[in-house]
Design a protein around this motif. Structure first.
Motif, PDB file in Angstrom:
ATOM      1  N   LEU A 118      31.421 -52.290  -7.861  1.00 21.06           N
ATOM      2  CA  LEU A 118      31.709 -53.598  -6.721  1.00 21.06           C
ATOM      3  C   LEU A 118      32.623 -54.637  -7.471  1.00 21.06           C
ATOM      4  CD1 LEU A 118      28.210 -53.742  -5.357  1.00 21.06           C
ATOM      5  CD2 LEU A 118      30.186 -52.627  -4.629  1.00 21.06           C
ATOM      6  N   VAL A 119      33.500 -55.393  -6.874  1.00 16.85           N
ATOM      7  CA  VAL A 119      34.485 -56.242  -7.454  1.00 16.85           C
ATOM      8  C   VAL A 119      34.313 -57.496  -6.922  1.00 16.85           C
ATOM      9  CG1 VAL A 119      36.903 -56.880  -8.029  1.00 16.85           C
ATOM     10  CG2 VAL A 119      36.136 -54.433  -7.693  1.00 16.85           C
ATOM     11  N   ASN A 169      33.895 -54.078  -1.858  1.00 21.78           N
ATOM     12  CA  ASN A 169      33.404 -52.626  -2.004  1.00 21.78           C
ATOM     13  C   ASN A 169      34.337 -51.723  -1.830  1.00 21.78           C
ATOM     14  OD1 ASN A 169      31.651 -50.514  -2.028  1.00 21.78           O
ATOM     15  ND2 ASN A 169      30.761 -50.708   0.126  1.00 21.78           N
ATOM     16  N   PRO A 170      34.581 -50.955  -2.946  1.00 21.27           N
ATOM     17  CA  PRO A 170      35.960 -49.864  -2.848  1.00 21.27           C
ATOM     18  C   PRO A 170      35.244 -48.586  -2.684  1.00 21.27           C
ATOM     19  CG  PRO A 170      35.270 -50.622  -5.162  1.00 21.27           C
ATOM     20  CD  PRO A 170      34.120 -51.475  -4.303  1.00 21.27           C
ATOM     21  N   ALA A 227      39.816 -66.814  -9.639  1.00 19.31           N
ATOM     22  CA  ALA A 227      38.830 -66.354 -10.901  1.00 19.31           C
ATOM     23  C   ALA A 227      38.102 -65.197 -11.109  1.00 19.31           C
ATOM     24  CB  ALA A 227      37.855 -67.736 -11.114  1.00 19.31           C
ATOM     25  N   SER A 228      38.320 -64.304 -11.956  1.00 12.18           N
ATOM     26  CA  SER A 228      37.512 -63.085 -11.962  1.00 12.18           C
ATOM     27  C   SER A 228      36.174 -63.201 -12.189  1.00 12.18           C
ATOM     28  CB  SER A 228      38.358 -62.075 -12.602  1.00 12.18           C
ATOM     29  OG  SER A 228      38.180 -62.400 -13.931  1.00 12.18           O
ATOM     30  N   ARG A 262      31.258 -49.412   4.002  1.00 13.47           N
ATOM     31  CA  ARG A 262      32.141 -48.828   3.039  1.00 13.47           C
ATOM     32  C   ARG A 262      33.779 -49.336   3.190  1.00 13.47           C
ATOM     33  NH1 ARG A 262      30.866 -42.966   5.116  1.00 13.47           N
ATOM     34  NH2 ARG A 262      31.230 -44.323   7.146  1.00 13.47           N
ATOM     35  N   ARG A 263      34.275 -49.409   1.798  1.00 16.60           N
ATOM     36  CA  ARG A 263      35.931 -49.831   1.816  1.00 16.60           C
ATOM     37  C   ARG A 263      35.991 -50.963   2.611  1.00 16.60           C
ATOM     38  NH1 ARG A 263      39.263 -44.182   2.419  1.00 16.60           N
ATOM     39  NH2 ARG A 263      38.741 -43.223   0.398  1.00 16.60           N
ATOM     40  N   ASN A 264      35.309 -51.924   2.253  1.00 13.60           N
ATOM     41  CA  ASN A 264      35.267 -53.380   2.996  1.00 13.60           C
ATOM     42  C   ASN A 264      35.588 -54.571   1.921  1.00 13.60           C
ATOM     43  OD1 ASN A 264      33.246 -55.705   3.599  1.00 13.60           O
ATOM     44  ND2 ASN A 264      34.441 -54.999   5.571  1.00 13.60           N
ATOM     45  N   VAL A 265      36.239 -55.443   2.353  1.00 20.76           N
ATOM     46  CA  VAL A 265      36.305 -56.765   1.760  1.00 20.76           C
ATOM     47  C   VAL A 265      35.540 -57.892   2.547  1.00 20.76           C
ATOM     48  CG1 VAL A 265      37.996 -58.503   0.840  1.00 20.76           C
ATOM     49  CG2 VAL A 265      38.422 -56.057   0.399  1.00 20.76           C
TER      50      VAL A 265
END
Length: 199
Positions: A49-50, A80-81, A193-194, A115-118
């Motif tokens: 997750l990012v 969520n990639p 910012a990461s 799934r596959r969601n930002v």
């Protein structure tokens, strides 16, 4: 003189046969379980997750007698990639810290991320009469004059992954975003910012 025949080898006892069978069965189960986990992993192909902070600003900033009042507005991006995994979030705790001291805190509503969601989360954190040491107050005043304040954003949530019809057990997700340059003026461009994850 005739040589006597060697005695026949002793037949293994029923107990040792049983032990061997149990060992073989256990090893076979371990191998099958390992193969099942490997095949599942290859099918699902889980990805990390990012998270990142897309914007951060502060309003109503008032630092007086080493006590801080301010409102921090954050835009948190959760990505969520995964193509086969969705995520359920319990209430999310978000805090803002300066030099290790928490100065503002809030809790965000739970949500489900497909799934596959930002998903973008708006978080407003209010510092109400937060007591600071003299050194921290001096540092904050200097940073305020520069136009931005370097803060740490911390996020904590209990999450569950859903794969197909199965919901897996809860995990505690800890996210740290640092440094986050909180803008004193909306005219300045914000540097995203990461964030780092800690499971």
């Amino acid at each position: 003189m005739a040589n006597s025949a060697p005695p026949p080898p002793a037949a293994p006892s029923p107990a040792s046969k049983l032990v061997r069978i149990i060992v073989v069965v256990i090893l076979a189960l371990i191998v099958l379980l390992g193969l099942a986990v490997l095949i599942t992993w290859l099918i699902i192909k889980p990805k990390q997750l990012v998270y990142r902070i897309d914007s951060a600003s502060v309003h109503n900033f008032n630092l007086k007698n080493n006590h801080l009042n301010a409102t921090f507005d954050l835009l948190i991006k959760a990505h969520n990639p995964n193509s086969r995994i969705s995520v359920y979030y319990d209430p999310i705790e978000v805090s803002v810290a300066y030099d290790g001291q928490t100065i503002a805190f809030n809790t965000l509503e739970p949500f489900h991320q497909p799934r596959r969601n930002v998903t973008r989360l708006d978080a407003t954190l209010v510092a109400r009469d937060a007591a600071l040491s003299g050194a921290l107050s001096s540092d904050l005043r200097v940073q305020k004059k520069s136009g931005n304040i370097g803060l740490d954003v911390r996020i904590k949530a209990r999450i569950r992954f859903k794969v197909g019809i199965f919901k897996l057990k809860h995990h505690t997700l800890r996210i740290s975003c640092s440094p986050v340059k909180v803008q004193m003026s909306s005219l300045k461009n914000f540097e995203t910012a990461s964030c780092d994850l800690d499971w």
